[in-house]
Design a protein around this motif. Sequence first.
Motif, PDB file in Angstrom:
ATOM      1  N   LEU A   5     -12.935  -8.017 -11.934  1.00 20.44           N
ATOM      2  CA  LEU A   5     -11.892  -7.854 -10.923  1.00 20.44           C
ATOM      3  C   LEU A   5     -10.536  -8.325 -11.429  1.00 20.44           C
ATOM      4  O   LEU A   5      -9.489  -7.869 -10.951  1.00 20.44           O
ATOM      5  N   GLN A   6     -10.537  -9.236 -12.388  1.00 19.22           N
ATOM      6  CA  GLN A   6      -9.289  -9.755 -12.950  1.00 19.22           C
ATOM      7  C   GLN A   6      -8.891  -9.045 -14.241  1.00 19.22           C
ATOM      8  O   GLN A   6      -7.885  -9.397 -14.852  1.00 19.22           O
ATOM      9  N   ASN A   7      -9.662  -8.040 -14.631  1.00 18.94           N
ATOM     10  CA  ASN A   7      -9.339  -7.289 -15.835  1.00 18.94           C
ATOM     11  C   ASN A   7      -8.001  -6.575 -15.672  1.00 18.94           C
ATOM     12  O   ASN A   7      -7.724  -6.003 -14.609  1.00 18.94           O
ATOM     13  N   PRO A   8      -7.142  -6.572 -16.687  1.00 23.45           N
ATOM     14  CA  PRO A   8      -5.813  -5.937 -16.567  1.00 23.45           C
ATOM     15  C   PRO A   8      -5.872  -4.469 -16.165  1.00 23.45           C
ATOM     16  O   PRO A   8      -4.993  -3.985 -15.450  1.00 23.45           O
ATOM     17  N   TYR A   9      -6.896  -3.751 -16.616  1.00 24.67           N
ATOM     18  CA  TYR A   9      -6.997  -2.338 -16.264  1.00 24.67           C
ATOM     19  C   TYR A   9      -7.285  -2.161 -14.776  1.00 24.67           C
ATOM     20  O   TYR A   9      -6.733  -1.270 -14.131  1.00 24.67           O
ATOM     21  N   PHE A  10      -8.153  -3.002 -14.226  1.00 25.29           N
ATOM     22  CA  PHE A  10      -8.438  -2.940 -12.802  1.00 25.29           C
ATOM     23  C   PHE A  10      -7.193  -3.310 -12.001  1.00 25.29           C
ATOM     24  O   PHE A  10      -6.838  -2.632 -11.031  1.00 25.29           O
ATOM     25  N   LEU A  11      -6.496  -4.364 -12.392  1.00 26.12           N
ATOM     26  CA  LEU A  11      -5.292  -4.782 -11.678  1.00 26.12           C
ATOM     27  C   LEU A  11      -4.216  -3.714 -11.771  1.00 26.12           C
ATOM     28  O   LEU A  11      -3.478  -3.481 -10.803  1.00 26.12           O
ATOM     29  N   PHE A  12      -4.129  -3.058 -12.926  1.00 25.70           N
ATOM     30  CA  PHE A  12      -3.171  -1.971 -13.098  1.00 25.70           C
ATOM     31  C   PHE A  12      -3.441  -0.851 -12.091  1.00 25.70           C
ATOM     32  O   PHE A  12      -2.532  -0.359 -11.427  1.00 25.70           O
ATOM     33  N   LEU A  13      -4.698  -0.461 -11.952  1.00 27.94           N
ATOM     34  CA  LEU A  13      -5.054   0.606 -11.014  1.00 27.94           C
ATOM     35  C   LEU A  13      -4.801   0.197  -9.574  1.00 27.94           C
ATOM     36  O   LEU A  13      -4.357   0.995  -8.752  1.00 27.94           O
ATOM     37  N   MET A  14      -5.065  -1.060  -9.256  1.00 34.27           N
ATOM     38  CA  MET A  14      -4.878  -1.524  -7.881  1.00 34.27           C
ATOM     39  C   MET A  14      -3.410  -1.638  -7.505  1.00 34.27           C
ATOM     40  O   MET A  14      -3.080  -1.825  -6.335  1.00 34.27           O
ATOM     41  N   ARG A  15      -2.522  -1.511  -8.485  1.00 37.00           N
ATOM     42  CA  ARG A  15      -1.086  -1.469  -8.188  1.00 37.00           C
ATOM     43  C   ARG A  15      -0.583  -0.052  -7.999  1.00 37.00           C
ATOM     44  O   ARG A  15       0.560   0.155  -7.631  1.00 37.00           O
ATOM     45  N   ARG A  16      -1.433   0.927  -8.262  1.00 35.66           N
ATOM     46  CA  ARG A  16      -1.050   2.330  -8.116  1.00 35.66           C
ATOM     47  C   ARG A  16      -1.308   2.774  -6.680  1.00 35.66           C
ATOM     48  O   ARG A  16      -2.426   2.715  -6.183  1.00 35.66           O
ATOM     49  N   ARG A  17      -0.275   3.250  -6.047  1.00 35.57           N
ATOM     50  CA  ARG A  17      -0.377   3.619  -4.639  1.00 35.57           C
ATOM     51  C   ARG A  17      -1.381   4.737  -4.414  1.00 35.57           C
ATOM     52  O   ARG A  17      -2.123   4.738  -3.437  1.00 35.57           O
ATOM     53  N   PHE A  18      -1.423   5.724  -5.331  1.00 35.76           N
ATOM     54  CA  PHE A  18      -2.325   6.854  -5.121  1.00 35.76           C
ATOM     55  C   PHE A  18      -3.789   6.420  -5.199  1.00 35.76           C
ATOM     56  O   PHE A  18      -4.658   7.007  -4.558  1.00 35.76           O
ATOM     57  N   VAL A  19      -4.085   5.357  -5.981  1.00 39.12           N
ATOM     58  CA  VAL A  19      -5.449   4.847  -6.041  1.00 39.12           C
ATOM     59  C   VAL A  19      -5.818   4.186  -4.715  1.00 39.12           C
ATOM     60  O   VAL A  19      -6.904   4.405  -4.171  1.00 39.12           O
ATOM     61  N   LEU A  20      -4.896   3.396  -4.180  1.00 39.14           N
ATOM     62  CA  LEU A  20      -5.150   2.748  -2.895  1.00 39.14           C
ATOM     63  C   LEU A  20      -5.323   3.782  -1.785  1.00 39.14           C
ATOM     64  O   LEU A  20      -6.159   3.625  -0.893  1.00 39.14           O
ATOM     65  N   HIS A  21      -4.544   4.855  -1.846  1.00 33.70           N
ATOM     66  CA  HIS A  21      -4.702   5.920  -0.857  1.00 33.70           C
ATOM     67  C   HIS A  21      -6.097   6.521  -0.949  1.00 33.70           C
ATOM     68  O   HIS A  21      -6.734   6.809   0.064  1.00 33.70           O
ATOM     69  N   ARG A  22      -6.558   6.727  -2.181  1.00 36.76           N
ATOM     70  CA  ARG A  22      -7.874   7.345  -2.362  1.00 36.76           C
ATOM     71  C   ARG A  22      -8.994   6.415  -1.889  1.00 36.76           C
ATOM     72  O   ARG A  22     -10.069   6.869  -1.500  1.00 36.76           O
ATOM     73  N   LEU A  23      -8.736   5.117  -1.889  1.00 34.37           N
ATOM     74  CA  LEU A  23      -9.723   4.156  -1.406  1.00 34.37           C
ATOM     75  C   LEU A  23      -9.670   3.988   0.108  1.00 34.37           C
ATOM     76  O   LEU A  23     -10.441   3.221   0.679  1.00 34.37           O
ATOM     77  N   GLY A  24      -8.745   4.724   0.749  1.00 37.52           N
ATOM     78  CA  GLY A  24      -8.708   4.707   2.210  1.00 37.52           C
ATOM     79  C   GLY A  24      -7.541   3.960   2.816  1.00 37.52           C
ATOM     80  O   GLY A  24      -7.442   3.872   4.040  1.00 37.52           O
ATOM     81  N   PHE A  25      -6.631   3.427   1.998  1.00 36.86           N
ATOM     82  CA  PHE A  25      -5.485   2.684   2.509  1.00 36.86           C
ATOM     83  C   PHE A  25      -4.302   3.623   2.700  1.00 36.86           C
ATOM     84  O   PHE A  25      -3.838   4.238   1.743  1.00 36.86           O
ATOM     85  N   LYS A  26      -3.805   3.746   3.916  1.00 39.65           N
ATOM     86  CA  LYS A  26      -2.565   4.469   4.129  1.00 39.65           C
ATOM     87  C   LYS A  26      -1.395   3.534   3.839  1.00 39.65           C
ATOM     88  O   LYS A  26      -1.542   2.314   3.777  1.00 39.65           O
TER      89      LYS A  26
END
Length: 413
Positions: A211-232
């Motif tokens: 969860l603390q891996n830089p690649y995971f954190l990088f993706l979690m900063r991308r708005r389109f990824v959060l949208h795909r996970l269900g976050f408006k």
Amino acid sequence: MNTKAYFQNKTLSSVFKNWVLDFFATKQFFSEAKPQNKLIQSQTWADSHIDLEALALKPAANIVTIAAGACHALAYLSTKPAAVHCVDNNPAQLALLEIKAKALMHLPDYDAVLKFLALPKQSDNLKRYQRHLRANLSDQASRYWQQRNLLGRPRYYAFSQNLQEHGYYNLSLRCLRFLLKQLGARFDKLQQAQNLEQQNRIFEQDILPALQNPYFLFLMRRRFVLHRLGFKQNQISRVKNANQDEVSQILIQRLRRLFCDFALHDNHFAQQVLGQTYQITQQQSLPLYLQKAVFPQLRQYAHRVHPQQSRLIDFLQQQHAESIDAFVLQDHLDYLHPNDINTLWQEINRCAAPGAKVLIRSLGTQLPLPQRVFQSTESHWQTNPLRNQELQSKDRCALYGSLFVFEKINKSN
């Protein structure tokens, strides 16, 4: 695979990063809007035990709820309500609600219901659907389940596979779990934990580094990824307004609570996140509506579930004044503009019977109700912050940031 060595190689690291970006950056992942005629979730991500404790429903209650995955609405039948109105604009969610309710009503016995709704790889479920359910479905629900996919299979084949793997959110969860496994998360170890102490230790050692891996954190900063996970977008803003940490840090905190604060063998929410199926040998770990103790009542009252394809505000405008005893909004307010919340609350206030309760969840930690909704009304609403926190702390879903229960009190009293 040696993940540490894998990422030390600069070339392979770049390849992996590009693969991840290509995987998520498709047209459907960029889209914020969820599909309106496809299944969003196959189960409700809210703890029905907490709902019943919060609402204290009396027999013959008139209930209005967001349909979601239907688990909570069916659980309310254990209180012998007069009606459970399940409102949703998405016909797929209503078709799911209907087939679950009809399974409770028309399948031969409890074991057949459990096999149909909880167990994967049950080929006999195709026969159960044809013999007991198809003819009892509404035309709209029947059309939905009979529609074929690109492989030529009708949608009802989901019940012969694993229903919990179907739906927009479930696909997103599977992608997220796959990514974390590639980054070294050992969910298999967590599944072997025998107590909370072991769960905490395994989470710190085998889950948290991924969860603390830089690649995971990088993706979690991308708005389109959060949208795909269900976050408006307004949900992302609400979460950040409550806590200035990155969304990724808030997600880590909530996963820690999900995996470390509740025994895994009692928590079907954690089991689903880990990729497990329902543990049918342990009744307490099943969603409430699938537990044997409440099955007779659910079977008796399942006909009192009423699917309503509509916006919630439109449905309430058609109801009589003071006719509804409970409103279960889930996280619906997180999706609305403040002006829409104000309009919705005016209808809730009009339709609410004396003593009616409203249950609200939010991804943020702050109340998603503008203060002005309580002004210029003939009645006022009260809530108990300490009680809200107590209920939230016991909610095994753990993915929401807050829970609020309001009760209508007449000013004349």
